[in-house]
Design a protein around this motif. Structure first.
Motif, PDB file in Angstrom:
ATOM      1  N   TRP A  77       0.948  -1.045   0.011  1.00  0.00           N
ATOM      2  CA  TRP A  77       0.013  -0.129  -0.167  1.00  0.00           C
ATOM      3  C   TRP A  77       0.867   1.201  -0.059  1.00  0.00           C
ATOM      4  O   TRP A  77       1.664   1.427   0.822  1.00  0.00           O
ATOM      5  N   ASP A  78       0.920   2.092  -0.995  1.00  0.00           N
ATOM      6  CA  ASP A  78       1.543   3.445  -1.260  1.00  0.00           C
ATOM      7  C   ASP A  78       0.737   4.493  -1.193  1.00  0.00           C
ATOM      8  O   ASP A  78       1.168   5.702  -1.345  1.00  0.00           O
ATOM      9  N   GLY A  79      -0.644   4.351  -0.676  1.00  0.00           N
ATOM     10  CA  GLY A  79      -1.478   5.478  -0.524  1.00  0.00           C
ATOM     11  C   GLY A  79      -1.176   6.141   0.957  1.00  0.00           C
ATOM     12  O   GLY A  79      -0.600   5.700   1.630  1.00  0.00           O
ATOM     13  N   PRO A  80      -2.253   7.013   1.246  1.00  0.00           N
ATOM     14  CA  PRO A  80      -2.132   7.643   2.513  1.00  0.00           C
ATOM     15  C   PRO A  80      -2.489   6.901   3.583  1.00  0.00           C
ATOM     16  O   PRO A  80      -3.252   5.903   3.655  1.00  0.00           O
ATOM     17  N   LEU A  81      -1.803   6.997   4.733  1.00  0.00           N
ATOM     18  CA  LEU A  81      -1.847   5.934   5.753  1.00  0.00           C
ATOM     19  C   LEU A  81      -1.776   6.683   7.361  1.00  0.00           C
ATOM     20  O   LEU A  81      -0.874   7.715   7.497  1.00  0.00           O
ATOM     21  N   VAL A  82      -2.835   6.410   7.856  1.00  0.00           N
ATOM     22  CA  VAL A  82      -2.758   7.010   9.494  1.00  0.00           C
ATOM     23  C   VAL A  82      -2.754   5.719  10.473  1.00  0.00           C
ATOM     24  O   VAL A  82      -3.319   4.741  10.077  1.00  0.00           O
ATOM     25  N   ILE A  83      -2.041   5.978  11.473  1.00  0.00           N
ATOM     26  CA  ILE A  83      -2.020   4.821  12.525  1.00  0.00           C
ATOM     27  C   ILE A  83      -2.504   5.149  13.765  1.00  0.00           C
ATOM     28  O   ILE A  83      -2.097   6.281  14.100  1.00  0.00           O
ATOM     29  N   ALA A 138       6.726   3.633  15.390  1.00  0.00           N
ATOM     30  CA  ALA A 138       7.822   4.633  15.555  1.00  0.00           C
ATOM     31  C   ALA A 138       8.542   4.335  14.069  1.00  0.00           C
ATOM     32  O   ALA A 138       8.948   5.372  13.487  1.00  0.00           O
ATOM     33  N   ALA A 139       8.659   2.947  13.407  1.00  0.00           N
ATOM     34  CA  ALA A 139       9.124   3.205  12.221  1.00  0.00           C
ATOM     35  C   ALA A 139       8.293   3.817  11.317  1.00  0.00           C
ATOM     36  O   ALA A 139       9.104   4.681  10.243  1.00  0.00           O
ATOM     37  N   MET A 140       7.091   3.934  11.166  1.00  0.00           N
ATOM     38  CA  MET A 140       6.340   4.584  10.356  1.00  0.00           C
ATOM     39  C   MET A 140       6.569   6.084  10.415  1.00  0.00           C
ATOM     40  O   MET A 140       6.252   6.753   9.383  1.00  0.00           O
ATOM     41  N   GLN A 141       6.722   6.424  11.639  1.00  0.00           N
ATOM     42  CA  GLN A 141       6.779   7.936  12.193  1.00  0.00           C
ATOM     43  C   GLN A 141       8.280   8.282  11.616  1.00  0.00           C
ATOM     44  O   GLN A 141       8.379   9.390  11.087  1.00  0.00           O
ATOM     45  N   LYS A 147      16.745  -5.182  24.418  1.00  0.00           N
ATOM     46  CA  LYS A 147      15.969  -3.715  24.170  1.00  0.00           C
ATOM     47  C   LYS A 147      15.819  -3.254  22.733  1.00  0.00           C
ATOM     48  O   LYS A 147      16.776  -3.563  21.956  1.00  0.00           O
ATOM     49  N   PHE A 148      14.609  -2.545  22.627  1.00  0.00           N
ATOM     50  CA  PHE A 148      14.499  -2.140  21.230  1.00  0.00           C
ATOM     51  C   PHE A 148      14.960  -0.596  21.103  1.00  0.00           C
ATOM     52  O   PHE A 148      14.844   0.187  22.142  1.00  0.00           O
ATOM     53  N   TYR A 149      15.119  -0.139  19.886  1.00  0.00           N
ATOM     54  CA  TYR A 149      15.485   1.027  19.547  1.00  0.00           C
ATOM     55  C   TYR A 149      15.048   1.593  18.113  1.00  0.00           C
ATOM     56  O   TYR A 149      14.938   0.708  17.308  1.00  0.00           O
ATOM     57  N   ARG A 150      14.477   2.576  18.056  1.00  0.00           N
ATOM     58  CA  ARG A 150      14.027   3.281  16.846  1.00  0.00           C
ATOM     59  C   ARG A 150      15.099   3.377  15.674  1.00  0.00           C
ATOM     60  O   ARG A 150      16.361   3.231  16.069  1.00  0.00           O
ATOM     61  N   VAL A 189       6.199   6.182  22.040  1.00  0.00           N
ATOM     62  CA  VAL A 189       5.979   6.959  20.844  1.00  0.00           C
ATOM     63  C   VAL A 189       5.129   8.044  20.901  1.00  0.00           C
ATOM     64  O   VAL A 189       4.026   8.081  21.591  1.00  0.00           O
ATOM     65  N   ASN A 190       5.710   9.499  20.627  1.00  0.00           N
ATOM     66  CA  ASN A 190       4.840  10.452  20.659  1.00  0.00           C
ATOM     67  C   ASN A 190       3.946  10.760  19.444  1.00  0.00           C
ATOM     68  O   ASN A 190       4.498  10.776  18.449  1.00  0.00           O
ATOM     69  N   SER A 191       2.721  10.841  19.724  1.00  0.00           N
ATOM     70  CA  SER A 191       1.733  11.133  18.459  1.00  0.00           C
ATOM     71  C   SER A 191       2.048  12.445  17.715  1.00  0.00           C
ATOM     72  O   SER A 191       2.383  13.444  18.390  1.00  0.00           O
ATOM     73  N   ASP A 192       1.788  12.253  16.274  1.00  0.00           N
ATOM     74  CA  ASP A 192       2.073  13.548  15.702  1.00  0.00           C
ATOM     75  C   ASP A 192       0.661  14.548  16.024  1.00  0.00           C
ATOM     76  O   ASP A 192       0.874  15.781  16.050  1.00  0.00           O
TER      77      ASP A 192
END
Length: 723
Positions: free
Chosen positions: A470-476, A491-494, A540-543, A554-557
């Motif tokens: 999917w390469d269209g508009p995306l909101v999470i 985090a990755a999508m942001q 431990k995970f990192y962005r 993750v801070n929301s936009d």
């Protein structure tokens, strides 16, 4: 996606794996308790991601938390006991190193003595009528409350706590009495209500209610002490061990053999109960997670943060769980499929009500991805709800969250989808591999997450497949309960600027992985039988931008408040969480498809600033916080009723939030219509979901953002025919 991912890690965020340490150390202590201390301290030192020093600072924290675990309401130990215990405050670290358990032995012996004495105290207190006209209060801030100086002071503490419990019972009966008098048009003489026609007694006097409240409370206390009497020394020693291990972080935990069995059962997904996880903090037992597919989830019966006050089996008197061990409360709530349990619950918003739940098997089908179409302003959008990042570990290709979402995207594209909402609210995590594969559906290729393991260099997990689903508009969509895998995805999508993240100010903040280590593997000869297992934090995970998802999440936009905005539900609110830190960023390129990414975010924030419903949600969230911070409560009936009336009046103000409608229409995909026609249960589930979506302000704003997002190379016709 490349098959090599199938061999990465254990592929889940809480992985049931066995980690072995190369050791010549012999564990041959003849005392089982000392052997466990030796085993667990060794595994923690060698295997924990961020091992702590066994020093005086560590000792003092264990000392404080252990005494709080034994006596959270400070109604057993006296100040003189604590003075005696203080000699061990800085010595527990030394005792761990030498497998010395003299501190535990002292506290255990004294606790058994004080609990026996308290049995006589509560029976004496409940043999004397309570004066609900007396002006007095109770302070429930037990952390700051000093221990009783003597038996007289201790007895008065018991009296106030029991009076507080009896007062709620008394008030409930009084409310029923008033309703009955009003409905029957009865007359009252000396507190007793009579029917006007035949002068028959239809309601007892308040004096009788007070007596009944005490009798009910006495029965409940007797039941509680029966449970405590059944506890063995090893049960109390497990509490001591877990106080030690949870000082490392809130997710490290010792499983006694029987607990390990329960953990294995819950991980398999094959269990019967109400479908909720509980957590005990400050002597209160609260819902920490609602399990997708369970009875609670299906009936929308409980929410995270709701406090369970009492538990009743069908047809029996309720039992208070205040001060009860978490395991004992869980045993009361769990039960065979088809049986009922009635929980007295204090809602996050302060409401108290009885909730009847029919126990059942958790329906795994309800944890799978599902999608819906929605039309707005002549455009067609899709929404995919993903409750968890699931996977079949025996055969990854058989079924997993990423492949299921990919299939839903294809079906939505065939129906003309022009923008997609991926709903990760309340998604507590799951398989790491599926996160990487899922992210790969929306980017050409590149890193998704960075992982650091105990004593190892970082590993960058990448999507290596050039295909874009999917390469269209995306909101999470996210909220405070979106954790672990959900946070990696968001985090990755942001970081790629591939999606706009809408929801809470920050997500849960769990950026760690745990492994379950079988302690039996370290014993060459074992005369004790099964010694249990240790769940321990190992990664431990990192962005990809370098920052950890631990603690900060993750801070929301686009930030939209909800009822959890100001209360303690995240990793940062747990005891001893690992800190946030940062490593070097991975090599990645920001998504270049959007022509107005920042503008769409700015437009959304401007819209929300003018939205009166958002202001009301925020006001409600702040009020919920003030309710949780309240520590002083009246023990006078009139004052108690006045407080309840005041709260009920405030709650009316927020009723508009429950009545909110977004005037959008949600429909199932064509392939599901034929299934729904044959399956009434599925029809009911989809109807309920669509009704929820039609009341969802967050989804409405997500669609507004999708309308604003413009993709330079996006064509609905071209995307719809992509393979």
């Amino acid at each position: 996606m490349k098959r090599k991912f199938a061999y990465l890690l254990g592929a889940i965020l809480i992985s049931v794996a066995s980690c072995s340490f190369i050791t010549n150390k012999k564990f041959d202590n003849p005392d089982k308790d000392k052997l466990l201390i030796d085993l667990i301290s060794y595994v923690l030192e060698k295997g924990h991601y961020s091992p702590k020093d066994f020093d005086d600072k560590f000792s003092e924290q264990v000392y404080k938390d252990y005494l709080n675990a034994l006596d959270p309401l400070k109604r057993y130990f006296l100040a003189s006991d604590i003075k005696e215990f203080d000699a061990y405050k800085d010595a527990i670290d030394d005792q761990i190193k030498t497998s010395d358990i003299s501190f535990f032995n002292l506290t255990y012996t004294r606790l058994m003595q004080r609990m026996k004495e308290s049995e006589g105290i509560y029976k004496e207190v409940l043999n004397t009528p309570f004066d609900f006209d007396k002006k007095e209060e109770i302070n429930v801030d037990y952390d700051s409350l000093p221990y009783a100086k003597n038996e007289k002071e201790l007895k008065d503490r018991w009296r106030k706590q029991l009076k507080f419990s009896a007062l709620s019972r008394y008030a409930d009966q009084s409310d029923e009495r008033e309703k009955l008098i009003k409905s029957e048009g009865a007359s009252v003489d000396k507190g007793v209500a009579f029917s006007d026609d035949d002068k028959k007694i239809i309601a007892s006097s308040p004096k009788d209610f007070e007596k009944k409240a005490r009798e009910s409370l006495l029965s409940q206390m007797n039941d509680t002490y029966d449970v405590l009497d059944d506890m063995e020394r090893k049960d109390w020693f497990d509490i001591y061990l877990n106080t030690i291990v949870t000082e490392f972080d809130p997710h490290t935990y010792y499983f006694a053999p029987e607990e390990k069995e329960r953990f294995d059962t819950s991980m398999s997904g094959s269990f019967e109960g109400i479908g909720a996880q509980l957590q005990k903090k400050n002597d209160k037992i609260k819902i920490s997670q609602v399990i997708s597919g369970g009875p609670v989830w299906r009936g929308k019966l409980l929410d995270v943060g709701d406090e369970i006050m009492k538990v009743a089996q069908e047809g029996k008197e309720p039992v208070s769980v205040a001060g009860m061990r978490l395991d004992d409360a869980v045993k009361m709530i769990k039960g065979p499929k088809g049986t009922k349990v009635i929980l007295t619950v204090k809602r996050v918003d302060g409401n108290i009500e009885d909730v009847s739940i029919t126990r059942d098997v958790v329906e795994l089908e309800e944890t799978y991805a599902k999608s819906s179409l929605v039309k707005k302003d002549g455009k067609t959008f899709g929404i995919i709800n993903l409750p968890k990042f699931y996977v079949d570990f025996t055969d990854y290709d058989k079924r997993n969250a990423a492949s299921d979402v990919a299939k839903e995207i294809e079906k939505l594209k065939k129906s003309g989808m022009q923008g997609l909402v991926l709903d990760l609210r309340d998604n507590g995590g799951g398989s790491l591999k599926t996160v990487v594969d899922l992210a790969g559906l929306f980017i050409k290729n590149g890193p998704v997450v960075q992982v650091k393991s105990t004593g190892a260099h970082k590993e960058v997990l990448e999507d290596k497949d050039d295909r874009i689903q999917w390469d269209g508009p995306l909101v999470i969509l996210v909220n405070e309960l979106s954790a672990s895998a959900s946070e990696i995805m968001a985090a990755a999508m942001q970081d790629y600027k591939r999606a706009v993240i809408i929801g809470s100010k920050q997500t849960y903040g769990k950026g760690t992985v745990q492994n379950v280590i079988d302690l039996n593997q370290f014993l060459q000869s074992n005369s004790y039988g099964d010694v249990g297992a240790l769940k321990i934090t190992t990664q431990k995970f990192y962005r990809i931008s370098g920052g950890s998802t631990q603690l900060k999440g993750v801070n929301s936009d686009v930030v939209i408040p909800d009822k959890y905005s100001y209360i303690d539900v995240g990793e940062r609110d747990q005891e001893n969480p690992l800190p946030w830190d940062k490593i070097d960023a991975a090599n990645y390129n920001v998504w270049s498809g959007y022509t107005d990414y920042s503008e769409a975010i700015a437009n959304s924030n401007a819209r929300l600033a003018k939205n009166k419903d958002i202001s009301l949600i925020d006001e409600n969230a702040k009020w919920i916080r003030t309710q949780q911070d309240e520590k002083m409560f009246p023990l006078n009936y009139k004052s108690y009723k006045a407080e309840i009336a005041k709260d009920e009046e405030t709650i009316k103000k927020f009723k508009a939030l429950r009545d909110y409608k977004n005037n959008l229409s949600f429909t199932s995909l064509p392939y599901e219509d034929s299934l729904i026609a044959k399956d009434t249960v599925l029809a009911m589930k989809r109807k309920r979901w669509h009704e929820d979506l039609s009341k969802d302000l967050y989804v409405e704003e997500a669609l507004n953002v999708l309308e604003d997002l413009k993709v330079s190379n996006f064509s609905k016709q071209n995307v719809a025919v992509k393979d």
